[in-house]
Design an enzyme around this catalytic site. Structure first.
Site, PDB file in Angstrom:
ATOM      1  N   LYS A 241     -41.662  23.006   8.504  1.00  0.00           N
ATOM      2  CA  LYS A 241     -40.975  21.940   8.870  1.00  0.00           C
ATOM      3  C   LYS A 241     -41.615  20.635   9.725  1.00  0.00           C
ATOM      4  CE  LYS A 241     -36.443  20.780  11.075  1.00  0.00           C
ATOM      5  NZ  LYS A 241     -35.302  21.369  11.638  1.00  0.00           N
TER       6      LYS A 241
ATOM      7  N   LYS B 101     -40.015  21.074   4.517  1.00  0.00           N
ATOM      8  CA  LYS B 101     -39.191  20.124   4.756  1.00  0.00           C
ATOM      9  C   LYS B 101     -40.124  19.058   5.529  1.00  0.00           C
ATOM     10  CE  LYS B 101     -35.005  18.808   7.418  1.00  0.00           C
ATOM     11  NZ  LYS B 101     -33.972  19.317   8.391  1.00  0.00           N
TER      12      LYS B 101
END
Length: 333
Positions: free
Chosen positions: A206, A259
Site C-alpha cells: 500500500k 493499492k
C-alpha cells in the site's frame, strides 16, 4: 507483396471474444460499502458520485443492491459514533462494523470482507498508537517532533479488531495499515480464538498515494495532522513491494493486495509473477473520481473507460479487484 500473417483476421466480431486473452467477470469484483453509525439516512459522498454512507439499519439493503448486479463480495468500511486516542470503537462488540457484519451475514449470501485498521476510529486519524520522535536528519536540533505510528503496540489492537470481526461473521479480514508484522499478529489472534477458517486479505503493498483523497472524505479517516509516509510505501519503490508481499505470505496472508491499482500496474505484475497467492488490486477513490470528472466534462465515455481500466488491472495479473465501479460494470460483463 501481400502479408501472410494478418492479426486482423481474429479481430472480427465473433472471433474477437473467442480469442480474448483477458476475461473479467462480476465474481472478480469487490464493492466497497460505507456504513455510518452516526447517520439516520443515506448520505451521498460528493467526491465519489453514485456512492453513499448508509446507516447500520440499511446495511443489508445496501448489500442486497450490490448482489442484484451480480457482484458477490463486499468490503465494509465503518464510520463510528465516537472516536478516541486508541480507536477503541474499532473492536467493540457493538461497533459499527460488528453490527453491520452480523446483519449482512444473517440476511444475505454475500462474501463479507472487513477493513482492519484504526484510522477511521482514532481522534488523530492515523493507523495506530502514536509515538513522537525528533527526526535525526533535521538540520535544526529544535525541529518539530516527527509523529508516527508505534508499530508493535498497534499489533495487539489489530488482533483485537480482527477477532471481533470474525466473531461477527466476517469471511475475510483485511488489514490495511501497513504495520510490520500485522498479518502474523492477526493470524495468531484469529487462530487462538478458534477462527482458523477466516481468511486474511493483506494490503501488502500500500503506497503513500495522492489518489486516496475522496476515500478519506467517505470514511472520515484523514489524518488530523502529518501524513502517512512513515508507514505507507514510497511511490518510487517497486522491489520493496515484492519484499513486503513475501513477508506477508510468510506470516499467513491468503490474498495479497496492491493499492492503488492503475498507477502501480507494474507492481501488480511483479507481485503476480513472484508470489504464489491470489493477487488483489484496489482501484481507489481517486482513480474513480478522476474518470467521473472527465466524463462530466464530456471528455471521456465513462462506461467505456471504466471497463477498460478494470481490464487493464486484470491483464496486469490481478485475480480480484476492489472497485467503486463494481455495480456499474458488472451487469455489462
Amino acid at each position: 507483396m501481400h502479408p501472410t500473417d494478418r492479426p486482423r483476421r481474429l479481430r472480427r466480431d465473433g472471433l474477437r471474444d473467442l480469442v480474448a486473452e483477458t476475461a473479467l467477470a462480476p465474481s472478480d469484483l469487490v464493492a466497497p460499502v460505507f456504513v455510518d453509525a452516526t447517520a439516520e439516512e443515506r448520505r451521498p459522498i460528493e467526491s465519489m458520485p453514485g456512492h453513499e454512507r448508509v446507516p447500520v439499519e440499511q446495511a443489508v439493503e445496501r448489500v442486497e443492491e450490490v448482489l442484484a448486479t451480480g457482484v458477490e463480495s463486499v468490503i465494509l468500511f465503518g464510520v463510528p459514533e465516537a472516536k478516541d486516542e486508541e480507536g477503541s470503537r474499532a473492536w467493540a462488540e457493538d461497533g459499527v462494523i460488528q453490527r453491520a457484519t452480523r446483519a449482512i451475514t444473517d440476511a444475505t449470501d454475500a462474501t463479507v470482507i472487513t477493513d482492519v485498521c484504526l484510522c477511521e476510529y482514532t481522534e488523530h486519524g492515523h493507523c495506530g498508537i502514536l509515538e513522537q520522535s525528533v527526526d535525526p536528519t533535521a538540520p535544526d536540533p529544535d525541529a518539530e517532533a516527527v509523529v508516527t505510528v508505534e508499530n508493535d503496540a498497534t499489533l495487539e489492537l489489530l488482533g483485537k479488531i480482527a477477532r471481533s470481526h470474525a466473531a461477527a461473521g466476517a469471511d475475510v479480514v483485511a488489514p490495511s495499515g501497513m504495520i510490520d508484522g500485522m498479518v502474523g499478529a492477526i493470524r495468531g489472534a484469529l487462530d487462538d480464538a478458534g477462527h482458523e477458517h477466516v481468511a486474511i486479505l493483506s494490503y501488502a503493498a500500500k503506497y503513500e498515494s495522492s489518489f486516496y483523497g475522496p476515500f478519506r472524505d467517505a470514511a472520515d479517516g484523514a489524518p488530523a495532522f502529518g501524513d502517512r509516509r512513515h508507514y505507507q510505501m514510497d511511490p518510487a519503490n517497486g522491489e520493496e513491494a515484492e519484499r513486503e508481499v513475501r513477508l506477508d505470505v510468510e506470516q499467513g496472508a491468503d490474498v495479497v493486495m496492491v493499492k492503488p491499482a492503475l498507477p502501480y500496474l507494474d507492481v501488480v505484475r511483479r507481485v503476480d509473477e513472484q508470489v504464489g497467492r491470489p493477487v488483489a488490486a484496489y482501484n481507489v477513490s481517486g482513480e474513480y473520481a478522476m474518470l467521473h470528472a472527465a466524463a462530466d466534462r464530456g471528455w471521456l465515455d465513462l462506461d467505456a473507460v471504466a471497463l477498460e481500466s478494470l481490464l487493464s488491472i486484470k491483464r496486469a495479473g490481478a485475480d480480484l479487484i476492489v472497485t467503486y465501479f463494481a455495480e456499474d460494470v458488472a451487469p455489462r460483463l
